[in-house]
Design an enzyme around this catalytic site. Structure first.
Site, mmCIF file in Angstrom:
data_model
loop_
_atom_site.group_PDB
_atom_site.id
_atom_site.type_symbol
_atom_site.label_atom_id
_atom_site.label_comp_id
_atom_site.label_asym_id
_atom_site.label_seq_id
_atom_site.Cartn_x
_atom_site.Cartn_y
_atom_site.Cartn_z
ATOM 1 N N LYS A 121 0.815 -1.238 0.076
ATOM 2 C CA LYS A 121 -0.038 -0.193 0.053
ATOM 3 C C LYS A 121 0.860 1.210 -0.164
ATOM 4 O O LYS A 121 0.794 2.252 -0.790
ATOM 5 C CB LYS A 121 -0.968 -0.038 1.260
ATOM 6 C CG LYS A 121 -2.043 -1.118 1.203
ATOM 7 C CD LYS A 121 -2.995 -0.602 2.402
ATOM 8 C CE LYS A 121 -2.453 -0.968 3.827
ATOM 9 N NZ LYS A 121 -2.106 -2.423 3.879
ATOM 10 N N THR A 122 1.716 1.310 1.023
ATOM 11 C CA THR A 122 2.690 2.440 1.187
ATOM 12 C C THR A 122 3.215 2.958 -0.279
ATOM 13 O O THR A 122 3.320 4.004 -0.661
ATOM 14 C CB THR A 122 3.565 2.443 2.191
ATOM 15 O OG1 THR A 122 2.889 2.130 3.420
ATOM 16 C CG2 THR A 122 4.548 3.700 2.273
ATOM 17 N N GLU A 165 -3.593 5.786 1.697
ATOM 18 C CA GLU A 165 -3.611 4.353 1.834
ATOM 19 C C GLU A 165 -4.972 3.948 2.559
ATOM 20 O O GLU A 165 -5.613 4.804 3.301
ATOM 21 C CB GLU A 165 -2.625 4.158 2.815
ATOM 22 C CG GLU A 165 -1.073 4.049 2.463
ATOM 23 C CD GLU A 165 -0.171 3.243 3.266
ATOM 24 O OE1 GLU A 165 -0.420 2.299 3.953
ATOM 25 O OE2 GLU A 165 0.827 3.691 3.281
#
Length: 464
Positions: A121-122, A165
């Site tokens: 995600k990051t 996110e």
């Protein structure tokens, strides 16, 4: 009321304001003109960055830190009910707002992109945020790690796009109404909140169902959990589904990933045309993250060739295969990986970058519950390294679970043929690694806890 700030967030107090998710929201609110305050367990560069934006940051948790005129107290799922500031909020009848609700309110009126999945995600959020910024679109973004370039995890932009996110760990990603949702993978994790894959699928279905009418789901075509989720949501009439990956049926097909040391060259096929661009981090896993970001940008109406070039400007996120330095011919790299799939992905990437040299790993397991459920798989992943040191479990928000220790991982690693050593004294690791490493070796510190602090210490020992 300041522009773009809900009334409840005009004077918010954040408990745990230094956390990756909390600090991002606090920064955006401060940039919008809110009077932000909060507390954190210890002093940090994040606390200083918040103060530079005008926020009041207390160190330690105490009832007196909460101002009587606070309009809300913002918490994450990690904040315990007996926190003195949370107890004081109840006494003062100050509303308590979950972090996800605060973030959702910041996205209102903007074209939101929400990035979900057990891992990646990051990086994916960061790649898209960097690309949009490079193209002059001035997005807002909230990321779970600090970008190498701007050095921050969040900003309030003047454009109409908000990239964030979307945390599935506590189901809070169900609060958002994105125009584009990205699902990188669907796997069993976060065992304190999910008892089965069925519960995880149901949670992701709810998240996808919140995409605004006419919006887009960008989802992996190769990962089994994502494929199953795609099957479940295909019939949503208001949703456009765009798949990406190496599958021949993928809408955005990954044709080739070519390693270039600590970078990769990626070629995709989109609408029948080949497109090649550079990704500044190594490995197939990160190449796929870049392709997900590309597909999401195209879904926003941005030309693919512009996005591809702009993604090449991404220079990394702290703790995501971040080069900490080199000493005595040894490179030290930091990885946030703590789930077996992402561990294997990072180890494979580093294995390729190491070529004929050795890969030495310092791994710190994260959470007792995760170790209980996935310790065997963690150990198997460590077999990709030439040698590993395994630390005690980093508890984070959890209390110990009887019988659950790092030995579960170590036993599995040895069964898989790994050279692994248990280390109970973290302070002795830098000297031990410096004694093991030879010129040309790669050293990888891996885990979501404070193992990241060891990188500079290892470099110091190598230098001396």
């Amino acid at each position: 009321m300041a522009s773009g700030i809900p009334a409840a967030l005009e004077r918010p107090h954040f408990i745990g304001i230094g956390g990756a998710g909390m600090s991002g929201i606090a920064k955006i609110l401060a940039q919008r003109g809110a009077k932000v305050a909060g507390s954190d367990a210890k002093e940090s560069a994040t606390a200083e960055a918040l103060r530079a934006l005008g926020a009041t940051v207390h160190i330690g948790h105490a009832a007196g830190h909460l101002a009587d005129d606070a309009t809300s107290v913002v918490v994450s799922s990690a904040i315990r009910a007996d926190n003195p500031e949370l107890v004081r909020a109840a006494e003062l009848d100050i509303p308590v707002v979950h972090r996800s609700d605060a973030l959702a309110s910041l996205m209102e009126g903007l074209r939101a992109v929400a990035v979900a999945g057990t891992h990646g995600k990051t990086t994916t959020t960061s790649m898209l945020a960097v690309a949009l910024t490079e193209l002059g679109l001035d997005p807002s973004y909230a990321i779970g790690g600090d970008l190498e370039g701007p050095g921050t995890n969040a900003t309030h932009g003047g454009g109409d796009i908000f990239v964030a996110e979307a945390d599935e760990s506590d189901r809070s990603f169900q609060k958002y109404d994105p125009q584009v949702a990205i699902v990188l993978n669907v796997e069993l994790d976060h065992h304190a909140n999910y008892a089965s894959m069925d519960e995880i699928y149901e949670s992701f279905e709810t998240f996808v169902g919140k995409v605004v009418p006419g919006g887009t789901l960008v989802i992996a075509a190769d990962q089994p959990g994502a494929v199953e989720l795609t099957r479940r949501v295909r019939e949503l009439s208001s949703l456009t589904v765009v798949t990406y990956g190496e599958s021949e049926t993928a809408d955005v097909r990954v044709h080739k990933v070519t390693p270039r040391g600590l970078t990769s060259e990626v070629t995709v096929v989109l609408n029948g045309k080949y497109l090649t661009f550079t990704v500044s981090v190594p490995g197939r896993h990160y190449a796929h993250n870049a392709v997900a970001a590309l597909a999401a940008g195209v879904a926003l109406g941005i030309p693919a060739h512009n996005l591809a070039s702009a993604i090449g400007k991404y220079t990394g996120v702290k703790r995501r295969l971040q080069l900490k330095g080199e000493a005595a011919g040894v490179q030290v790299i930091d990885s946030y990986a703590h789930h077996p799939t992402e561990m294997a992905a990072d180890l494979e990437a580093m294995r390729g970058a190491a070529a004929d040299s050795r890969l030495l790993v310092v791994f710190q397991p994260h959470l007792f519950s995760r170790t209980r459920e996935l310790g065997t798989e963690m150990g198997q992943a460590l077999a990709l390294a030439d040698a590993s040191l395994v630390l005690d479990i980093y508890p984070a928000r959890e209390d110990p679970i009887p019988g659950i220790t790092s030995e579960l991982i170590i036993d599995a690693a040895r069964t898989a043929g790994a050279d692994v050593t248990a280390v109970h004294d973290k302070a002795g690791v830098p000297a031990a690694v410096a004694g093991m490493a030879k010129p040309g070796d790669l050293v990888l510190t891996m885990g979501a806890g404070d193992v990241t602090d060891l990188g500079p210490q290892i470099l110091d020992h190598l230098s001396s």
